[in-house]
Design a protein around this motif. Structure first.
Motif, PDB file in Angstrom:
ATOM      1  N   SER A  10      -0.515   9.830  12.750  1.00  0.00           N
ATOM      2  CA  SER A  10      -0.900   9.485  11.390  1.00  0.00           C
ATOM      3  C   SER A  10      -0.227  10.465  10.467  1.00  0.00           C
ATOM      4  CB  SER A  10      -2.412   9.598  11.226  1.00  0.00           C
ATOM      5  OG  SER A  10      -3.027   8.548  11.915  1.00  0.00           O
ATOM      6  N   TYR A  58      -0.227   1.621  -0.894  1.00  0.00           N
ATOM      7  CA  TYR A  58      -1.009   2.688  -1.524  1.00  0.00           C
ATOM      8  C   TYR A  58      -0.603   2.979  -2.964  1.00  0.00           C
ATOM      9  CZ  TYR A  58      -2.624   3.683   3.247  1.00  0.00           C
ATOM     10  OH  TYR A  58      -3.176   3.595   4.498  1.00  0.00           O
ATOM     11  N   LYS A  64      -3.282   9.218   1.315  1.00  0.00           N
ATOM     12  CA  LYS A  64      -3.656   8.170   2.284  1.00  0.00           C
ATOM     13  C   LYS A  64      -2.926   8.404   3.602  1.00  0.00           C
ATOM     14  CE  LYS A  64      -5.954   6.158  -0.966  1.00  0.00           C
ATOM     15  NZ  LYS A  64      -7.406   6.268  -0.955  1.00  0.00           N
ATOM     16  N   GLU A  82       1.061   0.908  10.418  1.00  0.00           N
ATOM     17  CA  GLU A  82      -0.189   0.376   9.876  1.00  0.00           C
ATOM     18  C   GLU A  82      -0.673   1.187   8.677  1.00  0.00           C
ATOM     19  OE1 GLU A  82      -3.179   0.047  12.908  1.00  0.00           O
ATOM     20  OE2 GLU A  82      -4.481  -1.155  11.640  1.00  0.00           O
ATOM     21  N   ASP A  83      -1.168   0.468   7.676  1.00  0.00           N
ATOM     22  CA  ASP A  83      -1.783   1.161   6.544  1.00  0.00           C
ATOM     23  C   ASP A  83      -3.123   0.495   6.271  1.00  0.00           C
ATOM     24  OD1 ASP A  83      -1.609  -0.962   4.313  1.00  0.00           O
ATOM     25  OD2 ASP A  83       0.508  -0.814   4.871  1.00  0.00           O
ATOM     26  N   SER A  84      -3.941   1.140   5.436  1.00  0.00           N
ATOM     27  CA  SER A  84      -5.209   0.509   5.055  1.00  0.00           C
ATOM     28  C   SER A  84      -5.228   0.304   3.541  1.00  0.00           C
ATOM     29  CB  SER A  84      -6.389   1.349   5.539  1.00  0.00           C
ATOM     30  OG  SER A  84      -6.230   2.677   5.114  1.00  0.00           O
ATOM     31  N   SER A 124      -1.839  -9.070   7.931  1.00  0.00           N
ATOM     32  CA  SER A 124      -2.301  -8.457   6.696  1.00  0.00           C
ATOM     33  C   SER A 124      -3.265  -9.368   5.985  1.00  0.00           C
ATOM     34  CB  SER A 124      -1.088  -8.206   5.787  1.00  0.00           C
ATOM     35  OG  SER A 124      -1.460  -7.481   4.649  1.00  0.00           O
ATOM     36  N   LYS A 128      -7.499  -5.353   3.171  1.00  0.00           N
ATOM     37  CA  LYS A 128      -7.746  -4.902   4.547  1.00  0.00           C
ATOM     38  C   LYS A 128      -6.563  -4.161   5.161  1.00  0.00           C
ATOM     39  CE  LYS A 128     -11.588  -7.658   5.799  1.00  0.00           C
ATOM     40  NZ  LYS A 128     -11.810  -9.082   5.923  1.00  0.00           N
ATOM     41  N   GLY A 129      -5.497  -3.972   4.386  1.00  0.00           N
ATOM     42  CA  GLY A 129      -4.352  -3.249   4.918  1.00  0.00           C
ATOM     43  C   GLY A 129      -3.366  -4.143   5.650  1.00  0.00           C
ATOM     44  N   LYS A 131      -0.451  -4.441   8.997  1.00  0.00           N
ATOM     45  CA  LYS A 131       0.035  -3.960  10.282  1.00  0.00           C
ATOM     46  C   LYS A 131       1.372  -4.662  10.531  1.00  0.00           C
ATOM     47  CE  LYS A 131      -2.122  -3.397  14.793  1.00  0.00           C
ATOM     48  NZ  LYS A 131      -3.323  -3.722  15.577  1.00  0.00           N
TER      49      LYS A 131
END
Ligand SMILES: Nc1ncnc2c1ncn2[C@@H]1O[C@H](COP(=O)(O)OP(=O)(O)O)[C@@H](O)[C@H]1O
Ligand SMILES: [Mg+2]
Length: 146
Positions: A10, A58, A64, A82-84, A124, A128-129, A131
């Motif tokens: 991460s 973001y 983040k 992956e992000d959120s 996606s 919810k982000g 992937k």
């Protein structure tokens, strides 16, 4: 297929980490018999995916996390970025060449990911982000020498 190496990291969503992500992904991938050209392509694909997470997901907020997971199999790698963040409403549209929600950009990131990797999948949904799952096979030596 046997998984023989796996990393998950991460990184903070700052632009400096785009370079870190691309170099570390290529270093990990070099455990497989990729050509120099393959490794350059992997670097571009990873840069584009990580930059998208920072910039689009973001909105350049620097606190983040972006997760990069790489799995190595005997003849291929899988990379998941992956992000959120905000997520993508219309994935099909986002994948179109020249589509961008930022007029300063060219809308070619997904096109590069698609052309440099063997497969690209985007999971996606808004809020919810996102992937991004990419794979790239190792061509046999005979193939790459042709
Ligand atoms: N991780 C992400 N989170 C939210 N939106 C994204 C993400 N990645 C891509 N997008 C959306 O898909 C569009 C196309 O991405 P891309 O092909 O990389 O072009 P560009 O980054 O130049 O806009 C972006 O403009 C953005 O709207
Ligand atoms: Mg992009």
């Amino acid at each position: 297929m046997t998984l023989f190496n796996h990393v998950r990291m991460s990184i903070l969503s700052i632009p400096e980490n785009v370079a870190f992500a691309r170099v570390s992904a290529a270093a990990f991938a070099s455990q497989l018999e990729y050509t120099i050209n393959d490794l350059e392509e992997i670097k571009v694909a990873v840069s584009e995916a990580v930059a998208n997470a920072i910039v689009h997901a973001y909105g350049n907020q620097a606190d983040k996390l972006v997760t990069i997971e790489i799995k190595l199999y005997p003849n291929k790698m899988e990379i998941i970025v992956e992000d959120s963040g905000i997520g993508i409403k219309d994935i099909k549209r986002a994948l179109q060449p020249s589509y961008t929600t930022d007029p300063e950009r060219m809308g070619l990131g997904f096109v590069f990911m698609q052309s440099f990797m063997d497969s690209l999948k985007v999971d996606s949904s808004p809020g919810k982000g996102t992937k991004v799952i990419m794979t790239k096979s190792v061509n046999s030596k005979i193939m790459s020498e042709q």
